[in-house]
Structure formats: structure tokens, C-alpha cells
Design an enzyme around this catalytic site. Structure first.
Site, PDB file in Angstrom:
ATOM      1  N   GLY A  77       0.862  -1.172   0.000  1.00  0.00           N
ATOM      2  CA  GLY A  77       0.000   0.000   0.000  1.00  0.00           C
ATOM      3  C   GLY A  77       0.892   1.213   0.000  1.00  0.00           C
ATOM      4  O   GLY A  77       2.057   1.119   0.353  1.00  0.00           O
ATOM      5  N   HIS A  78       0.356   2.379  -0.405  1.00  0.00           N
ATOM      6  CA  HIS A  78       1.230   3.552  -0.416  1.00  0.00           C
ATOM      7  C   HIS A  78       1.286   4.133   0.990  1.00  0.00           C
ATOM      8  O   HIS A  78       0.601   3.671   1.898  1.00  0.00           O
ATOM      9  CB  HIS A  78       0.748   4.569  -1.452  1.00  0.00           C
ATOM     10  CG  HIS A  78      -0.526   5.249  -1.067  1.00  0.00           C
ATOM     11  ND1 HIS A  78      -0.559   6.487  -0.472  1.00  0.00           N
ATOM     12  CD2 HIS A  78      -1.808   4.837  -1.152  1.00  0.00           C
ATOM     13  CE1 HIS A  78      -1.804   6.803  -0.225  1.00  0.00           C
ATOM     14  NE2 HIS A  78      -2.572   5.828  -0.625  1.00  0.00           N
ATOM     15  N   ASN A  79       2.124   5.174   1.161  1.00  0.00           N
ATOM     16  CA  ASN A  79       2.266   5.776   2.491  1.00  0.00           C
ATOM     17  C   ASN A  79       0.908   6.269   2.984  1.00  0.00           C
ATOM     18  O   ASN A  79       0.190   6.943   2.260  1.00  0.00           O
ATOM     19  CB  ASN A  79       3.247   6.956   2.446  1.00  0.00           C
ATOM     20  CG  ASN A  79       4.671   6.480   2.216  1.00  0.00           C
ATOM     21  OD1 ASN A  79       4.936   5.276   2.218  1.00  0.00           O
ATOM     22  ND2 ASN A  79       5.575   7.412   2.004  1.00  0.00           N
ATOM     23  N   GLY A  80       0.582   5.938   4.207  1.00  0.00           N
ATOM     24  CA  GLY A  80      -0.681   6.409   4.752  1.00  0.00           C
ATOM     25  C   GLY A  80      -1.838   5.458   4.496  1.00  0.00           C
ATOM     26  O   GLY A  80      -2.991   5.783   4.784  1.00  0.00           O
ATOM     27  N   SER A  81      -1.558   4.262   3.982  1.00  0.00           N
ATOM     28  CA  SER A  81      -2.661   3.341   3.716  1.00  0.00           C
ATOM     29  C   SER A  81      -3.027   2.547   4.966  1.00  0.00           C
ATOM     30  O   SER A  81      -3.990   1.792   4.957  1.00  0.00           O
ATOM     31  CB  SER A  81      -2.264   2.372   2.593  1.00  0.00           C
ATOM     32  OG  SER A  81      -1.107   1.655   2.978  1.00  0.00           O
ATOM     33  N   GLY A  82      -2.266   2.709   6.025  1.00  0.00           N
ATOM     34  CA  GLY A  82      -2.580   2.020   7.276  1.00  0.00           C
ATOM     35  C   GLY A  82      -1.761   0.763   7.491  1.00  0.00           C
ATOM     36  O   GLY A  82      -1.934   0.075   8.488  1.00  0.00           O
ATOM     37  N   LYS A  83      -0.810   0.479   6.573  1.00  0.00           N
ATOM     38  CA  LYS A  83      -0.114  -0.799   6.684  1.00  0.00           C
ATOM     39  C   LYS A  83       0.849  -0.854   7.872  1.00  0.00           C
ATOM     40  O   LYS A  83       0.994  -1.888   8.507  1.00  0.00           O
ATOM     41  CB  LYS A  83       0.598  -1.160   5.371  1.00  0.00           C
ATOM     42  CG  LYS A  83       1.603  -0.143   4.867  1.00  0.00           C
ATOM     43  CD  LYS A  83       1.965  -0.487   3.421  1.00  0.00           C
ATOM     44  CE  LYS A  83       3.231   0.225   2.966  1.00  0.00           C
ATOM     45  NZ  LYS A  83       3.243   1.686   3.067  1.00  0.00           N
ATOM     46  N   SER A  84       1.476   0.296   8.206  1.00  0.00           N
ATOM     47  CA  SER A  84       2.376   0.278   9.367  1.00  0.00           C
ATOM     48  C   SER A  84       1.614   0.221  10.684  1.00  0.00           C
ATOM     49  O   SER A  84       2.069  -0.388  11.657  1.00  0.00           O
ATOM     50  CB  SER A  84       3.280   1.514   9.357  1.00  0.00           C
ATOM     51  OG  SER A  84       4.319   1.327   8.439  1.00  0.00           O
ATOM     52  N   GLU A 141       8.560  -1.728   6.458  1.00  0.00           N
ATOM     53  CA  GLU A 141       9.319  -0.856   5.548  1.00  0.00           C
ATOM     54  C   GLU A 141      10.789  -0.817   5.931  1.00  0.00           C
ATOM     55  O   GLU A 141      11.435   0.232   5.858  1.00  0.00           O
ATOM     56  CB  GLU A 141       8.726   0.552   5.551  1.00  0.00           C
ATOM     57  CG  GLU A 141       7.301   0.548   5.030  1.00  0.00           C
ATOM     58  CD  GLU A 141       6.807   1.937   4.708  1.00  0.00           C
ATOM     59  OE1 GLU A 141       7.523   2.633   3.980  1.00  0.00           O
ATOM     60  OE2 GLU A 141       5.728   2.309   5.181  1.00  0.00           O
TER      61      GLU A 141
END
Lengths: 289, 279, 264
Positions: free
Chosen positions: B39-46, B166
Site C-alpha cells: 500500500g502507499h504511504n498512509g494506507s494504514g499498513k504500518s 518498511e
């Protein structure tokens, strides 16, 4: 302004047990208005080299000529500040240099230091904030409320606001996601063409180097290992592999096609479209025959 | 297949009046797989990564790790021992003043006797090939080396899952290769389960399974070849398709109908070869 | 930036390098006390001999010792002069107009300066031959018993070791930010004090922002690796008290007795 680096040498911590040669025997000429990429592994001296181009580091030996500014080992260039006005650097992770209460104040910090009248500086800020892809209403906001990618854009605007004629970019897209990377590189490419800037890009991306540069320098252990235009540099994959560097994917693709189909293809293929065209010529020709 | 992690209908937000960062997320992680969450930055994956080892707790729904629910206070330490995270910034997770100290940190926390610690340390630094750097200070290490030390610190605790959050995005290409190579070896030789959180689809292409996240939701899930069939969707959410797929798609638009998706250049060139044979 | 010396450790294999940090810490501490026992030429000579032998045994280049002394030299000279001019004891030596110099003043001045000199040399020897982390561990172990009375010894030691770990990182960062702001035309080293203070804002704000971010990340990483305070924690660092360390104490004991016998 043309840049000419002659026999540049730099060692850190001279005269201490920690002395380390960071640069040696660098000869490089960057004509005004060209796009120059610098490639190399971490620690190969790329960052040390670019910091010489606006007097942040002084040569231990050799000289750097930028326009009519001359920096020589052992001599003091008194017009460093004037030089820095012409040479802007976007450092790695430039968002770390933001400090003002509002984005506008941060963008005009550089211009004000160089004696630009405040009204003009503000006009530049208003124009630049849009250029880097943010809305003008952001100017009054705090830079620390932004996302990482947005902060980077603001920091870049702060360097561009000085209207440098030479723009140095030290891995400007490090840590960004693919969309952010594309947008930022697009911005620099546009600026390079529209404003006639001399652009110096330090990068790990062979694709970017191949796509945008007039000239490429490959550094290794503080010296220049290879230098020339993209076609020249990427023609010799073995030399790059010997330096454990990658070849752009488009070039790899062409080489694979040549090998498999036993054909000779045009070498300067650095974009997706060109790669697709190369594949098409092969397929079409094979069909006809 | 044995299920190690089960995420059930999880919603999460950082503050009450803020929007949800994760919305009704459900997924499961199988033992021994390499799962890429893209997902891109800010997609909630972290944020999701932090829920998986109890650094954050779900507002709604449950996170179960080998049966332990992160909501139970008693279970938190069991969960953290089982799920290790390698974070993005190599510098900000290096706790010790030397490699040995840093690898020891988690072991010290678990109260392990010194003799046993020394064994575990020498074993795990060997696995990440940092055994010659035991006394080295962090500021003399490269980013890739620091991340490998972080991995050693985690595997010394013998976890069941390593999450790469990441972990390679701040590294140069050489560092990225060495970290991913190390993890691949660990997966192969130790049967480690790996969750890699990334926006690099090229890396994800080599995973066993991919989960795609956008705006806090899981929008797709499946084998790489299946997920990459939806190239337009991936690009729309800000991700870059691997080069061979981009070429293949462009050729398809010109009327060349490929039978299968090519994730690598070799496959692509082979496909082009079969085309040529057919015609 | 690289010239800043904060407890700069010089690696080596000497007798002093190999001593247990606790032995060195205790020695330095006791030395500070017994220095005050000296009150005549003989006792000062004894202390001087101990100090010089220690320096010699450490096999450190004298340059490092001198570098450690440099910032304090002015203080020593000033102390000397103050005593020379202000102590009016013993026979008058000479007279410089309004300034009178007495023998007692010169003696006092020499003694006090030597005392300072010895103290600084012994403490720099401690920091030059012991890694900061060993010093921290040494302090943690020595103060260990104080945990019982509620002193946060573990927290203090952890804080110290994290600070030590991040000093090089933050120095590097300071340099980077200074360069970035210089490239934007900022000047850090010239102008009147008020201007200079103002010019430091573009450096300090980013440094604080980044330090807080680092602290946040680090706390998260520590928690993820199962950190939950000092309770039940073991330690990889092991201090070994050996014969060398006991020898040092015997020497120190003899020195103290010598001082007691010889002082007037």
C-alpha cells in the site's frame, strides 16, 4: 555557470589518527544548463563531492571553479555567501531542515538571508508552494503538521525560493513511495528544462540517471570510476557489475532480447516506451519473416 | 497449514475524534509463508504491523497470535516474544552501544542467564553474517548492517514471525539486497514466517501471498500472479508495477495477447520467444 | 564537530585499560579524597610520582593527556596567581609596587595548582582508558545496593547508555542541519551575541524535532523487544574483579598510609 573541478582531493580529520581520504583526483566539468548525475555506493564520496560545490567543505588539494568563483585548497573564497546564492542544495531528507512556525516563513528563510526583499520573497513562496504540488492555503500552516512527503515538498520549495542557477539534489526521493518519487523527479525535470538550471543529481536509481542525464559520473572509493553519457555508461554492463552496480531495467531487457533473439538492438533505451518499441520491432520483424 | 495470526474485524484510530486508520480489517497469516502487505504511504499498513504485536490495541475486533489475544494484558508479552518487528529507521531502533549489546537487549529483557545469552547471540549474529562486528559501535555500521543487527536481535528470541515494517525503505540498493537476502535465507533455513510491509511491488512479487491495503482497508488478497492481474488498480492507489508487467501491459494494448503474467524479465522474454515461434 | 571530546576513550591494551571499571572508579574517587592529605613537598612528590607512573603505565600518547588539560590550564594558572598574590605568609620575597609576593603564597599557589593538576590527570586517565559504557556499568554495579532505598539506578544507567549511544548520531545530525541551513544562507559564527543566539534557532528547532522523533521511535522499538523496566532483567555486560584490581587497591592503600605518615 560552468563548473570545473580540477584534481580535487579531500581528507577528513586531517592530522589526527582518524584521517581518512574521502576524495582523490577528481576531475569533472559540468557545462551550464546540463543535467549531471552522480552514482556510487554509500561512502563512495558523492556527498563529499557535492558539498564542495558551494563551499560547505574546502578542498584539501585542487580547485573548483564555478562561474567566476574560484575555490582553491588553502585559500579563502571571501564570497562564499554569494556563491551559495547561486548553488542550491536539496540535502537528503531535506524535511529535517524545517524550523519555522509557518510554511511561508520557512520558504522565505533562504531568500531573506540573501537579501531578497520580503515582498518578493513572499511572492516566490506563493508561486513555489503550488509548483511543488501543495495548495496556497498551506502557507500559513505549520510545517510540522504535514505528512513526511508534504514536508519534503515544502523543504524543496525553500531551496528553490533562492532561485539558484545550479541545483544540487542529494537523493531527493529517498524514502518516498513510488507516486511521490515520480512526482518529485517530474518536478525537477520540468524545472531543469523550463528554468535552464544546471542540475546535479546524486542518486542510486539507475533508471532516473539514465532517463534524465546528459552526463553521468560513477564514483568508487573517492575517485571517478566511469564518466560519460548514459549510452556510454550503460553500454558496458560488465564494468558496472564489476562495481556491483545495477544496469537500468530497460537496458537489461534489451540485452536479454538481444541474447535470446540473437539480434542487435538500439542501445540508448531508457524509457518504458522505448523498451516496448524495441520489443515490438522484434515481434513484428519476426512475424514478417 | 497452521494459522499463526488471525486478525478479525479490526478497526483502529489514534484518537477518538480522528478518522479510522484501519477499517474492519480481517486477515490471517500462515506458518512458514512470506506475506507482503502493500500500500502507499498512509494506507494504514504500518499501523497494522503495530497491532500485530500488541504495540497498539484494536478499538474494535481482535488480534490473535498463536491463540493469544492482544487484548489480554497477560498475553502481551507472549505476543511480543513471538512477533518481532524490524522498523523503518535503522538508527532509531538500535538500543545498544555495540552490536553485541543491541542483540542482547531483547534477551536481557526476558531475563535470560548470561551464558545462554552469549550462545544465542553468537548463533544469531552468524545467521545474519554480522559475527565479525560484535564490538562495533552503531555509527560505524551501514544502514543495511544495522538492519541485520536488528534482525539478529529478534531471531535471538526465537520468534515465530518477523515483520519487516518498511525495513528497507531507508537503505541504498546494496543494503536493501543484503537485508532481503538475509530474510529469505532465514525463511528457507529456519522456516521463519515473514510479513513484509512495503510499497515496493517488485519485492512483493517474490512473496508467497500479497495483501493490498488502501485507505485503511484490505482491498485485495491473493497470489502475486493473481494480484498483479489488476495492474490498473495497483497503479491507481499509487504503486508502481514491476517493469516486466508494464512492458507486458503495453504490448497487450498493441494486440499481443499473453497467456500468463510475467513477473520477471526472464519470463517476459520467454513469452516473447513463444509468440515468435507461434507466428 | 569531530574535535569535541566528551570522555574520549582511547583504545589500548595497557594494565590500566584492563582494570575493572569499578576499580578505576573507586580509585579515582579515593584519590580525590587522599589528595587533600598532602600538605608538604614530600607528600606532593609522592602524589606526583603516583600520577606520573599511572600515566606512564597507561601508555597513552602524552598529547591526549595534554589535550585533556588544555581547557583547565587557565583555571590552574589563575588559581596559582590568586594564591601567590593574596596569601601573605612567611618572608616577603619581592615587591612589585602594590603587589607583594610572600614565600607562603608561592608555596600555597604551587600546592593548589598541583592538586588540581593531579586530580584532572587521574580523572582523565579514567575516561581515556575506560569506555563510557563500562563507566556506566561500573557506576550501575557500584550503586546497585542503593536500589533498595528506591534510587532509580537501572533507569539512570539505561539513560546514560542511550545518551552515549546517541551522542555520535546527534553530532552527525547537528553537522548535517548546520550545512543545510548554511546552504540556505544562514550564518552561525559571526555577529553580536543577540544575532548569534537568533541564528541558532534554525539549528535547534530541527534538532529538537528530530531528537523527539528518535525518542518516540526508540521507545516503540524497546517496547516491541519486550522492555518493561529493570525488574527481572539480566545483563550481558559482565565485570570481572581480578588480581590486578586488588593490586591497585594495595598500592592505593600504601599511598594513603605514606601520605598520612609523611604529612606535616
Amino acid at each position: 555557470m560552468d563548473i570545473s573541478v580540477k584534481e580535487l582531493e579531500h581528507s577528513y580529520n586531517r592530522g589526527t589518527p582518524f584521517e581518512r581520504n574521502a576524495l582523490k583526483d577528481i576531475n569533472l566539468s559540468i557545462p551550464s544548463g546540463t543535467f549531471q548525475s552522480i552514482i556510487g555506493h554509500t561512502g563512495s564520496g558523492k556527498s563529499t563531492l557535492i558539498q564542495h560545490l558551494n563551499g560547505l567543505l574546502k578542498p584539501t588539494a585542487g580547485s573548483i571553479q564555478i562561474g567566476d568563483f574560484l575555490i582553491r585548497a588553502g585559500e579563502k573564497e571571501k564570497r562564499l555567501k554569494a556563491l551559495r546564492k547561486h548553488v542550491g542544495i536539496v540535502f537528503q531528507y531535506p524535511e529535517h531542515q524545517l524550523f519555522e512556525e509557518t510554511i511561508e516563513k520557512d520558504i522565505i528563510f533562504g531568500p531573506l538571508n540573501f537579501g531578497v526583499p520580503i515582498d518578493e520573497a513572499k511572492q516566490r513562496a506563493a508561486k513555489l508552494i503550488k509548483q511543488v504540488g501543495l495548495d496556497e492555503s498551506y502557507l500559513e500552516r505549520s510545517p510540522f503538521d504535514l505528512s513526511g512527503g508534504q514536508m519534503r515538498r515544502v523543504a524543496i520549495a525553500g531551496v528553490l525560493a533562492m532561485k539558484p542557477s545550479i541545483l544540487i539534489l542529494d537523493e531527493p526521493t529517498a524514502g518516498l513511495d513510488p507516486r511521490g518519487r515520480r512526482e518529485i523527479m517530474g518536478l525537477f525535470h520540468r524545472l531543469h528544462q523550463e528554468e535552464g538550471l544546471t542540475t546535479i543529481l546524486v542518486t542510486h536509481s539507475m533508471e532516473d540517471a539514465a532517463r534524465y542525464s546528459d552526463n553521468i559520473v560513477i564514483m568508487e572509493k573517492g575517485g571517478i570510476a566511469l564518466q560519460g553519457n548514459a549510452e556510454h555508461i550503460f553500454a558496458d554492463s560488465d564494468a558496472l557489475k564489476a562495481l556491483s552496480l545495477d544496469v537500468p531495467e530497460t537496458v537489461q531487457f534489451i540485452h536479454r532480447l538481444e541474447e535470446r533473439f540473437n539480434r542487435t538492438l538500439p542501445q540508448s533505451v531508457f524509457t518504458l516506451d522505448a523498451a516496448v518499441d524495441a520489443a515490438l520491432t522484434i515481434l513484428q520483424k519476426e512475424e514478417r519473416s | 497449514m497452521e494459522e499463526l495470526i488471525s486478525v478479525q474485524n479490526v478497526s483502529f484510530r489514534y484518537q477518538e475524534e480522528h478518522p479510522y486508520v484501519l477499517k474492519d480489517v480481517g486477515l490471517s497469516v500462515q506458518k512458514g509463508e512470506w506475506l507482503a502487505i502493500v500500500g502507499h504511504n498512509g494506507s494504514g499498513k504500518s499501523t497494522l504491523a503495530r497491532l500485530l504485536n500488541g504495540l497498539l490495541l484494536p478499538e474494535k475486533g481482535d488480534v490473535l497470535v498463536e491463540g493469544f489475544n492482544s487484548r489480554d494484558e497477560e498475553s502481551i508479552w507472549e505476543i511480543r516474544r513471538r512477533v518481532g518487528i524490524v522498523f523503518q529507521n535503522p538508527d532509531n531502533q538500535f538500543v545498544g552501544t555495540s552490536v553485541q549489546d543491541d542483540v542482547a537487549f531483547g534477551l536481557e529483557n526476558s531475563g535470560m542467564p548470561r551464558e545462554k545469552m552469549l550462545e544465542r547471540i553468537s548463533e544469531s549474529v552468524k545467521k545474519v553474517r554480522m559475527e565479525d562486528f560484535l564490538d562495533q559501535e552503531p555509527h560505524r555500521l551501514s544502514g543495511g548492517q544495522k538492519q541485520r543487527v536488528a534482525i539478529a536481535g529478534i531471531i535471538a528470541l526465537r520468534p515465530s514471525i518477523v515483520i519487516l515494517d518498511e525495513a528497507t525503505s531507508m537503505l541504498d540498493p546494496a543494503g536493501r539486497k543484503e537485508v532481503l537476502q538475509t530474510m529469505r535465507e532465514l525463511k528457507k533455513e529456519e522456516g521463519m514466517t515473514v510479513i513484509s510491509i512495503t510499497h515496493d511491488l517488485e519485492e512483493a512479487a517474490r512473496a508467497d501471498r500479497i495483501i493490498v491495503m488502501n485507505a485503511g482497508e484490505v482491498i485485495d488478497e491473493g497470489l502475486p500472479v493473481d494480484v498483479f492481474k489488476k495492474g490498473d488498480m495497483l497503479e491507481k492507489i499509487g504503486l508502481d508495477l514491476p517493469f516486466p508487467l508494464q512492458v507486458q501491459r503495453a504490448l497487450r494494448e498493441k494486440g499481443y495477447d499473453f497467456e500468463k503474467l510475467t513477473l520477471s524479465q526472464e519470463e517476459l522474454v520467454n513469452e516473447l520467444w513463444t509468440f515468435q515461434l507461434k507466428s | 564537530m569531530q574535535n569535541i571530546i566528551i570522555g574520549q576513550y582511547v583504545p589500548g591494551q595497557s594494565f590500566i585499560h584492563k582494570l575493572d571499571p569499578r576499580a578505576k572508579l573507586l580509585t579515582a574517587f579515593l584519590f580525590v579524597i587522599i589528595v587533600f592529605l598532602a600538605n608538604n613537598w614530600l607528600t606532593y612528590a609522592l602524589l606526583g610520582a603516583f600520577t606520573l607512573i599511572a600515566v606512564f603505565v597507561s601508555r597513552l600518547p602524552l598529547r591526549y593527556i595534554y589535550n585533556g588539560l588544555k581547557p583547565i590550564l587557565l583555571v590552574i594558572i589563575l588559581t596559582f596567581l590568586l594564591h601567590v598574590f593574596l596569601t601573605k605568609e612567611g618572608p616577603l620575597l619581592f615587591n612589585l609596587g602594590f603587589l607583594e609576593v610572600y614565600e607562603g603564597g608561592v608555596k600555597q599557589g604551587v600546592f593548589i595548582s598541583l592538586r588540581l593538576l593531579f586530580l584532572i590527570m587521574i580523572t582523565s586517565l579514567l575516561t581515556l582508558t575506560t569506555t563510557p559504557i563500562d563507566i556506566t556499568v561500573g557506576i550501575e554495579t557500584l550503586l546497585g545496593p542503593m536500589k533498595k532505598i528506591g534510587l532509580p539506578v537501572h533507569e539512570f544507567a539505561l539513560m546514560m547508555s542511550i545518551a552515549l549511544r546517541f551522542i555520535p548520531t546527534l553530532l552527525e545530525e547537528t553537522e548535517k542541519i548546520m550545512k543545510a541551513q548554511s546552504a540556505r544562507g544562514a550564518q552561525f559564527s559571526t555577529g553580536p551575541i543577540k544575532e548569534r543566539l537568533k541564528s541558532i534557532v534554525p539549528l535547534l528547532v530541527p534538532l529538537f524535532v528530530s531528537a523527539f522523533k528518535r525518542a518516540e521511535d526508540l521507545a516503540m522499538a524497546m517496547e516491541a523487544r519486550g522492555y518493561r523496566g529493570g525488574e527481572g532483567r539480566t545483563s550481558i555486560r559482565l565485570l570481572k574483579w581480578s588480581g590486578k584490581d586488588t593490586t591497585l587497591f594495595i598500592i592505593l592503600l600504601i599511598l594513603s598510609i605514606g601520605l598520612l605518615l609523611l604529612r606535616s
